[in-house]
Write a protein that holds these residues in place. Structure first.
Motif, PDB file in Angstrom:
ATOM      1  N   ASP A 291       0.830  -1.209   0.000  1.00 45.27           N
ATOM      2  CA  ASP A 291       0.000   0.000   0.000  1.00 45.27           C
ATOM      3  C   ASP A 291       0.863   1.256   0.000  1.00 45.27           C
ATOM      4  N   GLN A 292       1.916   1.238   0.805  1.00 41.38           N
ATOM      5  CA  GLN A 292       2.775   2.433   0.890  1.00 41.38           C
ATOM      6  C   GLN A 292       3.550   2.656  -0.406  1.00 41.38           C
ATOM      7  N   LEU A 293       3.987   1.565  -1.047  1.00 43.94           N
ATOM      8  CA  LEU A 293       4.709   1.715  -2.306  1.00 43.94           C
ATOM      9  C   LEU A 293       3.776   2.213  -3.409  1.00 43.94           C
ATOM     10  N   LYS A 294       2.544   1.737  -3.424  1.00 43.04           N
ATOM     11  CA  LYS A 294       1.580   2.200  -4.435  1.00 43.04           C
ATOM     12  C   LYS A 294       1.335   3.694  -4.307  1.00 43.04           C
ATOM     13  N   GLU A 295       1.261   4.183  -3.075  1.00 45.54           N
ATOM     14  CA  GLU A 295       1.064   5.621  -2.854  1.00 45.54           C
ATOM     15  C   GLU A 295       2.300   6.414  -3.262  1.00 45.54           C
ATOM     16  N   ALA A 296       3.481   5.859  -2.992  1.00 46.73           N
ATOM     17  CA  ALA A 296       4.726   6.562  -3.303  1.00 46.73           C
ATOM     18  C   ALA A 296       5.073   6.506  -4.788  1.00 46.73           C
ATOM     19  N   ALA A 297       4.602   5.465  -5.488  1.00 49.50           N
ATOM     20  CA  ALA A 297       4.909   5.282  -6.911  1.00 49.50           C
ATOM     21  C   ALA A 297       3.625   5.025  -7.680  1.00 49.50           C
ATOM     22  N   PRO A 298       2.746   6.031  -7.774  1.00 45.09           N
ATOM     23  CA  PRO A 298       1.439   5.813  -8.429  1.00 45.09           C
ATOM     24  C   PRO A 298       1.559   5.425  -9.898  1.00 45.09           C
ATOM     25  N   ASP A 299       2.655   5.823 -10.539  1.00 46.51           N
ATOM     26  CA  ASP A 299       2.848   5.503 -11.957  1.00 46.51           C
ATOM     27  C   ASP A 299       3.731   4.278 -12.169  1.00 46.51           C
ATOM     28  N   GLY A 300       4.058   3.575 -11.080  1.00 46.67           N
ATOM     29  CA  GLY A 300       4.867   2.375 -11.201  1.00 46.67           C
ATOM     30  C   GLY A 300       6.357   2.663 -11.128  1.00 46.67           C
ATOM     31  N   ILE A 301       7.146   1.601 -11.197  1.00 52.10           N
ATOM     32  CA  ILE A 301       8.605   1.709 -11.133  1.00 52.10           C
ATOM     33  C   ILE A 301       9.227   0.915 -12.275  1.00 52.10           C
ATOM     34  N   ASP A 302      10.448   1.302 -12.643  1.00 51.66           N
ATOM     35  CA  ASP A 302      11.191   0.603 -13.695  1.00 51.66           C
ATOM     36  C   ASP A 302      12.256  -0.323 -13.123  1.00 51.66           C
ATOM     37  N   VAL A 303      12.795   0.067 -11.962  1.00 50.89           N
ATOM     38  CA  VAL A 303      13.896  -0.681 -11.342  1.00 50.89           C
ATOM     39  C   VAL A 303      13.591  -0.870  -9.868  1.00 50.89           C
TER      40      VAL A 303
END
Length: 339
Positions: free
Chosen positions: A210-222
């Motif tokens: 949940d915390q990562l989704k809030e911090a990276a709403p557009d997703g991550i590459d690495v």
């Protein structure tokens, strides 16, 4: 001419830990010190490193590094001053980086020692930001994860020696967004205010996903993984198509006695065409000179910042090691032998 002492203290592993290591698994012993043999130097250690990988070497299992032997001194990174030399190219008074840590005096082969200059960088830096953790961060991000400008990067264990450098290198190389996780609100503040992360969260404050989704709403590459488990599962869910994962460490699993529950979503690796690669820093020594020049330059220019947690006294080395496993350090955990 330096005086060679008759004895020195060194830490021995006396029992293989089951789960979390205990102080009684180790013994500090007084051992005779002798003159170095041909091609060797005797080093009085000034600083030693404690690192997560050392936990794995305490198990009697086949791995990339041989296990520590019972009733023998443990090994690890150390920096010290040469007090006697029987080796060409190494003189009394030189400072060297070597792997005879966990002891006050180390007899080292000249071919495995690297001379370092305290005028260029403080000696502890050669165990952290300019040492094995720093090269791990540099190679793991740029070579293993194939980082490119514009990538969004998530780092777990981001306040540690490796993670903090990964995030800063990503920013200096043009990342679009850098996110880090850490184990306290104070460490989160350091990531944001000192290291320049765009977002950070305390993984103890709620579900990592949940915390990562809030911090990276557009997703991550690495994703640079120092933790494994729930963090790896969360990262897989947020990675974009053709995302890359560098698996550097899995500290969340080093002391468990049961198989971990997560990640449960490894099937996503197929649909997203993710690339997940483990790394060992020893495979990337060809980058050492480039790493010294680029990262050393950033440090001199004040562009890359680092912290160290220093514990004084050889007698406190095990406490420092256990504290590092518990996440009590910010930045590199160092043991100082200096008076």
């Amino acid at each position: 001419m330096s005086v060679i002492p008759t004895t020195g203290r060194e830490w021995h592993l006396v029992a293989r830990p089951q789960g979390w290591p205990k102080p009684e698994d180790f013994a500090l012993r007084e051992i005779p010190v002798s003159e170095p043999g041909p091609g060797q130097a005797l080093v009085r250690n000034l600083y030693m490193s404690v690192d997560p990988y050392m936990r794995g070497r305490m198990n009697d299992v086949k791995s990339y590094a041989p296990p520590y032997q019972l009733d023998q001194p443990m090994g690890g990174g150390a920096v010290g001053k040469v007090v006697a030399s029987n080796a060409e190219g190494i003189s009394v008074g030189d400072h060297v980086l070597h792997f005879g840590g966990w002891r006050e005096y180390a007899t080292v082969d000249a071919k495995s020692a690297v001379k370092v200059d305290p005028e260029i960088a403080p000696l502890p830096a050669y165990l952290g930001v300019l040492g094995m953790p720093g090269l791990t961060a540099y190679a793991g991000l740029l070579e293993v994860a194939s980082f490119k400008e514009g990538d969004a990067v998530f780092v777990s264990g981001a306040a540690g020696a490796v993670g903090s450098e990964v995030g800063q290198i990503a920013k200096l190389k043009g990342a679009s967004r850098v996110i880090g996780s850490a184990g306290s609100d104070e460490k989160v503040r350091v990531l944001l205010d000192e290291y320049g992360f765009d977002a950070a969260f305390n993984y103890k404050s709620g579900p990592v996903g949940d915390q990562l989704k809030e911090a990276a709403p557009d997703g991550i590459d690495v994703y640079f993984d120092n933790v494994g488990g729930e963090h790896l599962e969360a990262a897989i869910s947020r990675l974009k198509v053709h995302g890359r994962i560098t698996v550097c460490g899995m500290i969340s699993q080093y002391n468990v006695t049961e198989p971990p529950a997560a990640p449960r979503n490894l099937g996503m690796v197929i649909g997203k065409r993710l690339r997940m690669q483990g790394m060992l820093v020893g495979d990337h020594q060809h980058l050492q000179e480039q790493f010294f020049q680029e990262v050393g330059g950033w440090i001199r220019e004040g562009k890359l910042h680092y912290r160290e947690t220093v514990i004084k006294g050889v007698e406190n080395a095990v406490d420092a090691f256990l504290g590092m496993l518990r996440g009590e350090n910010t930045g590199k955990m160092i043991v100082s032998f200096e008076d």
